[in-house]
Design an enzyme around this catalytic site. Structure first.
Site, PDB file in Angstrom:
ATOM      1  N   ASP A 109     -29.378  -2.544  84.486  1.00  0.00           N
ATOM      2  CA  ASP A 109     -28.751  -1.136  84.940  1.00  0.00           C
ATOM      3  C   ASP A 109     -28.873  -0.614  86.373  1.00  0.00           C
ATOM      4  O   ASP A 109     -27.847   0.058  86.899  1.00  0.00           O
ATOM      5  CB  ASP A 109     -28.797  -0.634  83.735  1.00  0.00           C
ATOM      6  CG  ASP A 109     -27.525   0.728  83.842  1.00  0.00           C
ATOM      7  OD1 ASP A 109     -26.556   0.938  83.708  1.00  0.00           O
ATOM      8  OD2 ASP A 109     -27.866   1.659  83.247  1.00  0.00           O
ATOM      9  N   ASP A 112     -40.617  -1.107  90.465  1.00  0.00           N
ATOM     10  CA  ASP A 112     -40.869  -0.419  90.741  1.00  0.00           C
ATOM     11  C   ASP A 112     -40.689  -1.341  92.944  1.00  0.00           C
ATOM     12  O   ASP A 112     -39.986  -0.476  93.178  1.00  0.00           O
ATOM     13  CB  ASP A 112     -41.394   0.760  91.031  1.00  0.00           C
ATOM     14  CG  ASP A 112     -42.295  -0.082  90.324  1.00  0.00           C
ATOM     15  OD1 ASP A 112     -43.156  -0.676  90.422  1.00  0.00           O
ATOM     16  OD2 ASP A 112     -43.397   0.798  90.560  1.00  0.00           O
ATOM     17  N   ASP A 126     -26.829  -1.447  90.365  1.00  0.00           N
ATOM     18  CA  ASP A 126     -26.390   0.182  90.173  1.00  0.00           C
ATOM     19  C   ASP A 126     -27.377  -0.210  91.769  1.00  0.00           C
ATOM     20  O   ASP A 126     -26.232   0.216  92.520  1.00  0.00           O
ATOM     21  CB  ASP A 126     -26.294   1.219  89.976  1.00  0.00           C
ATOM     22  CG  ASP A 126     -25.495   1.707  88.999  1.00  0.00           C
ATOM     23  OD1 ASP A 126     -24.603   0.473  88.587  1.00  0.00           O
ATOM     24  OD2 ASP A 126     -25.178   2.729  88.604  1.00  0.00           O
ATOM     25  N   LYS A 157     -42.583  -4.883  84.046  1.00  0.00           N
ATOM     26  CA  LYS A 157     -43.653  -3.552  84.124  1.00  0.00           C
ATOM     27  C   LYS A 157     -44.417  -3.947  83.206  1.00  0.00           C
ATOM     28  O   LYS A 157     -45.033  -3.201  82.228  1.00  0.00           O
ATOM     29  CB  LYS A 157     -42.652  -2.305  84.030  1.00  0.00           C
ATOM     30  CG  LYS A 157     -43.171  -1.433  84.544  1.00  0.00           C
ATOM     31  CD  LYS A 157     -43.646  -0.824  85.542  1.00  0.00           C
ATOM     32  CE  LYS A 157     -44.420   0.169  85.751  1.00  0.00           C
ATOM     33  NZ  LYS A 157     -44.142   0.319  87.016  1.00  0.00           N
ATOM     34  N   TYR A 183     -31.238   0.686  74.548  1.00  0.00           N
ATOM     35  CA  TYR A 183     -30.172   0.460  74.379  1.00  0.00           C
ATOM     36  C   TYR A 183     -29.262   0.501  73.174  1.00  0.00           C
ATOM     37  O   TYR A 183     -28.536   0.827  72.100  1.00  0.00           O
ATOM     38  CB  TYR A 183     -29.077  -1.021  74.871  1.00  0.00           C
ATOM     39  CG  TYR A 183     -28.754  -0.197  76.554  1.00  0.00           C
ATOM     40  CD1 TYR A 183     -29.654   0.092  77.812  1.00  0.00           C
ATOM     41  CD2 TYR A 183     -27.009   0.241  76.626  1.00  0.00           C
ATOM     42  CE1 TYR A 183     -29.567   0.296  78.857  1.00  0.00           C
ATOM     43  CE2 TYR A 183     -26.803   0.563  78.522  1.00  0.00           C
ATOM     44  CZ  TYR A 183     -28.085   0.395  79.518  1.00  0.00           C
ATOM     45  OH  TYR A 183     -28.274   1.182  80.483  1.00  0.00           O
TER      46      TYR A 183
HETATM   47  C1  IPM Z   1     -23.274  -0.457  83.090  1.00  0.00           C
HETATM   48  C2  IPM Z   1     -22.722   0.854  82.567  1.00  0.00           C
HETATM   49  C3  IPM Z   1     -23.212   0.740  81.479  1.00  0.00           C
HETATM   50  C4  IPM Z   1     -24.839   0.335  80.826  1.00  0.00           C
HETATM   51  C5  IPM Z   1     -22.403   2.503  80.199  1.00  0.00           C
HETATM   52  C6  IPM Z   1     -21.016   2.436  80.969  1.00  0.00           C
HETATM   53  C7  IPM Z   1     -23.239   2.585  79.125  1.00  0.00           C
HETATM   54  O1  IPM Z   1     -23.141   1.766  83.319  1.00  0.00           O
HETATM   55  O2  IPM Z   1     -22.207  -1.738  81.859  1.00  0.00           O
HETATM   56  O3  IPM Z   1     -23.716  -0.934  83.753  1.00  0.00           O
HETATM   57  O4  IPM Z   1     -25.124   1.416  80.838  1.00  0.00           O
HETATM   58  O5  IPM Z   1     -24.921  -0.558  80.749  1.00  0.00           O
HETATM   59 MG    MG Z   2     -24.409   0.626  84.436  1.00  0.00          MG
END
Ligand code: IPM
Ligand code: MG
Length: 369
Positions: A252, A228, A256, A196, A146
């Site tokens: 990230d 993974d 999710d 990894k 990032y």
């Molecule tokens: C998160 C989001 C952010 C990230 C985006 C919006 C830049 O997906 O906070 O997980 O990738 O960190």
């Molecule tokens: Mg995210």
């Protein structure tokens, strides 16, 4: 009497709607505990770009600088709408990453939590869920891909290319490792280190530093697991995890997936801590498709308030009360249209009504000093 300044960054899409419900909870917490919250709304994200020409305006920076804590709504637009904003002014690159960098919020706590009573929210089978899910993902938030150097160009042969770098130094790794081990000590004393190292040199250094830091925590059992494989086990056996620590990009993606096994990203609040400043935000995006419809569940935003109460203001019991109040609304059979699958027999209520019910439930809870 305690007095805290809180910057409120409503954000985009469903942000303002779910922020409103979080504010109701903050106001009640102040009243019940005889403290004051000085709440300052300030523009941030795509909405700020359209209003003031910048997604993270100077005035917002000042409000955040002066705040004891920051509560941030989701940001971002649909893919098509995003194209109306220059790439570097788009809210993710132009506001969110600069916010993280400004306050060096390197430790991102993302609870993946479903109590037994809410296990039916998960798409996983009952025999896999068992007594619910209770994982704390700790994501390094200001390093890695990032924030590494980026380059785009065209070679002498006319081929377009891009280069992004995954950088960490040992100090960055050590500081997140310490956070992870301390968190493991407060929980089950098991830490899954996600890496990894069979491919990435960054993971080799990461693991070395994890091992060094681990020597100071002999009571914590460390399990090293490839990212993974971790993704697979999150689906097949989430109960094997308690605290998980990982670099930015892995975090990230796996967080999710954490939202996925809960049944919705709408159930994912988070805390982003630096040494001198913390901000709190839902882990999900701004859901432009359902914005303005009053159907988004405010759980992730109110959960972020709960995390703020604990981690910024030391109000541990009141934080637990807020969590419990939210869960009791689901347990009473209410939900919002964005979360519930049709035909599941729940009473559908809107965003505002959900917030009102959380407030009513919290009001009934005793205050323990
Ligand atoms: C998160 C989001 C952010 C990230 C985006 C919006 C830049 O997906 O906070 O997980 O990738 O960190
Ligand atoms: Mg995210």
């Amino acid at each position: 009497m305690s007095h805290y300044k809180i910057a409120l960054l409503d954000g985009d899409g469903i942000g303002p709607e779910i922020m409103k419900e979080a504010v109701k909870v903050l106001n009640l917490v102040a009243e019940r505990n005889n403290i004051t919250f000085d709440l300052n709304h300030t523009p941030f994200g795509a909405s700020a770009y359209f209003e003031c020409g910048h997604p993270f305006p100077d005035a917002t920076k000042q409000v955040c600088d002066e705040a004891d804590a920051i509560l941030k709504g989701p940001i971002g637009l649909s893919h098509e709408e995003s194209q109306k904003i220059p790439v570097d002014m788009q809210p993710e690159r132009g506001a969110l990453l600069p916010l993280r960098r400004r306050y060096n919020t390197y430790a991102n706590f993302r609870p993946v939590f479903l109590p037994p009573g809410l296990a039916h929210f998960s798409p996983l089978k009952k025999e896999i869920i068992g007594d619910g899910i209770d994982i704390m993902i700790i994501r390094e938030l200001v390093g890695g891909l990032y924030f590494g150097e980026k380059e785009t160009g065209t070679t002498a042969e006319g081929v377009r290319y891009v280069k992004e770098t995954l950088e960490y130094d040992e100090n960055q790794i050590r500081q997140i490792a310490i956070v992870a081990f301390n968190t493991a000590m407060k929980r089950k004393k098991v830490l899954h280190n996600i890496h990894k190292s069979n491919v990435l040199k960054s993971s080799v250094l990461w693991n070395e530093v994890m091992t060094e830091v681990g020597k100071d925590y002999p009571d914590v059992k460390v399990e090293n697991i490839l990212v993974d494989a971790a993704a697979t086990y999150l689906c097949l056996n989430p109960g094997r995890f308690d605290v998980m620590v990982m670099e930015n990009m892995f975090g990230d993606i796996l967080s999710d997936q954490g939202g996925g096994i809960l049944g919705s990203l709408g159930l994912m609040p988070s805390a982003c801590l630096g040494d001198n400043k913390a901000y709190y935000e839902p882990s999900h995006g701004s859901a432009p498709d359902i914005a303005g419809k009053n159907i988004a569940n405010p759980y992730s935003m109110i959960g972020s308030v709960a995390m703020m109460l604990e981690m910024s203001f030391g109000m541990d019991q009141e934080s637990k009360n807020v969590w419990q109040a939210m869960q009791s609304v689901f347990a009473d059979g209410y939900s919002t249209p964005d979360l519930s699958r049709p035909g599941s027999g729940v009473n559908m209520i809107d965003t505002q009504a959900f917030g009102d019910r959380v407030v009513e439930a919290l009001r009934k809870m005793p205050i323990v000093a």
